[in-house]
Design an enzyme around this catalytic site. Sequence first.
Site, short mmCIF file in Angstrom:
data_model
loop_
_atom_site.label_atom_id
_atom_site.label_comp_id
_atom_site.label_asym_id
_atom_site.label_seq_id
_atom_site.Cartn_x
_atom_site.Cartn_y
_atom_site.Cartn_z
N PHE A 90 1.58 2.38 7.63
CA PHE A 90 -0.09 2.87 8.04
C PHE A 90 -1.00 2.38 7.18
O PHE A 90 -1.21 3.25 5.89
CB PHE A 90 0.24 4.16 8.96
CG PHE A 90 -1.54 4.99 8.84
CD1 PHE A 90 -1.66 4.42 10.54
CD2 PHE A 90 -1.96 5.45 8.68
CE1 PHE A 90 -3.44 4.55 10.67
CE2 PHE A 90 -3.31 5.86 9.08
CZ PHE A 90 -3.45 5.43 10.39
N VAL A 91 -2.22 2.03 7.35
CA VAL A 91 -2.97 1.89 6.32
C VAL A 91 -4.42 2.03 7.43
O VAL A 91 -4.53 1.54 8.06
CB VAL A 91 -3.00 0.21 6.18
CG1 VAL A 91 -4.11 -0.30 4.92
CG2 VAL A 91 -1.22 -0.06 5.06
N ILE A 92 -4.82 2.66 6.09
CA ILE A 92 -6.25 2.83 7.35
C ILE A 92 -7.17 3.29 5.34
O ILE A 92 -7.25 3.55 4.76
CB ILE A 92 -6.53 4.52 8.25
CG1 ILE A 92 -7.94 4.39 8.37
CG2 ILE A 92 -6.02 5.75 6.77
CD1 ILE A 92 -7.76 5.50 9.78
N CYS A 93 -8.46 2.22 6.20
CA CYS A 93 -9.88 2.77 4.83
C CYS A 93 -9.87 4.19 4.46
O CYS A 93 -10.89 4.15 5.67
CB CYS A 93 -10.88 1.60 5.12
SG CYS A 93 -11.98 1.83 3.82
N ALA A 94 -9.28 4.64 3.80
CA ALA A 94 -9.84 6.43 3.45
C ALA A 94 -11.03 6.49 3.35
O ALA A 94 -11.46 7.92 3.34
CB ALA A 94 -8.63 6.62 2.36
N SER A 101 -6.79 3.55 -5.45
CA SER A 101 -6.10 4.34 -4.28
C SER A 101 -6.30 5.61 -4.44
O SER A 101 -6.53 7.16 -2.89
CB SER A 101 -4.94 3.89 -4.04
OG SER A 101 -3.58 4.66 -3.06
N HIS A 128 0.64 -1.35 0.32
CA HIS A 128 0.34 -0.18 0.29
C HIS A 128 0.77 1.22 0.25
O HIS A 128 2.37 1.51 0.53
CB HIS A 128 -1.20 -0.28 1.47
CG HIS A 128 -1.59 -0.51 0.86
ND1 HIS A 128 -2.12 -1.90 0.84
CD2 HIS A 128 -3.59 -0.60 1.00
CE1 HIS A 128 -2.72 -3.18 0.39
NE2 HIS A 128 -3.72 -2.50 1.17
N PRO A 129 0.17 2.11 -0.73
CA PRO A 129 1.32 3.42 -0.52
C PRO A 129 0.88 4.19 0.53
O PRO A 129 0.01 3.93 0.63
CB PRO A 129 0.69 4.66 -1.72
CG PRO A 129 -0.65 3.15 -1.97
CD PRO A 129 -0.89 2.51 -1.52
N GLN A 131 -8.45 8.36 -1.64
CA GLN A 131 -7.40 9.23 -1.22
C GLN A 131 -7.92 10.98 -0.76
O GLN A 131 -8.67 11.79 -0.16
CB GLN A 131 -6.14 9.10 -1.34
CG GLN A 131 -5.21 8.19 -0.87
CD GLN A 131 -3.79 8.35 -0.73
OE1 GLN A 131 -3.32 9.48 -0.55
NE2 GLN A 131 -2.74 6.50 -1.43
N1 LIG Z 1 -2.08 4.19 3.22
C1 LIG Z 1 -2.94 3.42 3.14
O1 LIG Z 1 -4.16 3.40 3.87
N2 LIG Z 1 -3.21 3.16 1.78
C2 LIG Z 1 -4.89 3.48 1.29
N3 LIG Z 1 -6.03 3.49 2.42
C3 LIG Z 1 -7.12 3.41 1.24
O2 LIG Z 1 -8.04 3.65 1.15
N4 LIG Z 1 -6.49 3.29 -0.17
C4 LIG Z 1 -4.87 3.47 -0.07
O3 LIG Z 1 -4.23 3.23 -0.71
#
Ligand SMILES: NC(=O)N[C@H]1NC(=O)NC1=O
Length: 186
Positions: free
Chosen positions: A131-135, A96, A79-80, A100
Amino acid sequence: MASHASLTSPTTFRISHVNSLSDEDFITTFGNVIEHCSLVAAAVVSSRPFHSLQHLHAEICSFIDELPVKGREGILRSHPDLAGRAAVAGQLTQESSQEQKSAGLGNLTQQERSNLDLMNTSYRHKFGFPFVICARLNKKEAILQGLSRRLHNSPEEELHTGIEEVKKIALLRLKNLISEDMDSKM
Ligand SMILES: NC(=O)N[C@H]1NC(=O)NC1=O
């Protein structure tokens, strides 16, 4: 600002169609449901037929849960960073990029950007993955607060939390690709 599950996709398939795709087309279509991890789509292709979008999602989640720690860390590393280098360089995947933007990360103040950069760097340094989170389920303020809070967690907690976020991202990506209509019984 867009809220969750509101991003549009040019094509949505019925589950019956998903079940009739060639393996190759299935992997192409669902190859980025887990960011940059088409291996996951290739792994679940043999679990067809799926009776619903939720069934496909459950197979994806089981496959991920069965991976060793290194494999799950690898998924997080695919993941970026949020609003990171790839975003600035315009090198995000379409999914992504939309996610974002929907969180307002394309619209950070200078202060927010520098906080995010600093915390993203500390997070990577501490845990060895981003750090990964559902944007799509969070606005930029919640993302900044979540990152600040999660920095204090243990590596085990963050591996678990990050992977749970990946599963949420995957569910919303699947909802963009598969229609949940009467046809979903196969
Ligand atoms: N770093 C990260 O959370 N990336 C992700 N989150 C999201 O919702 N899309 C992504 O690419």
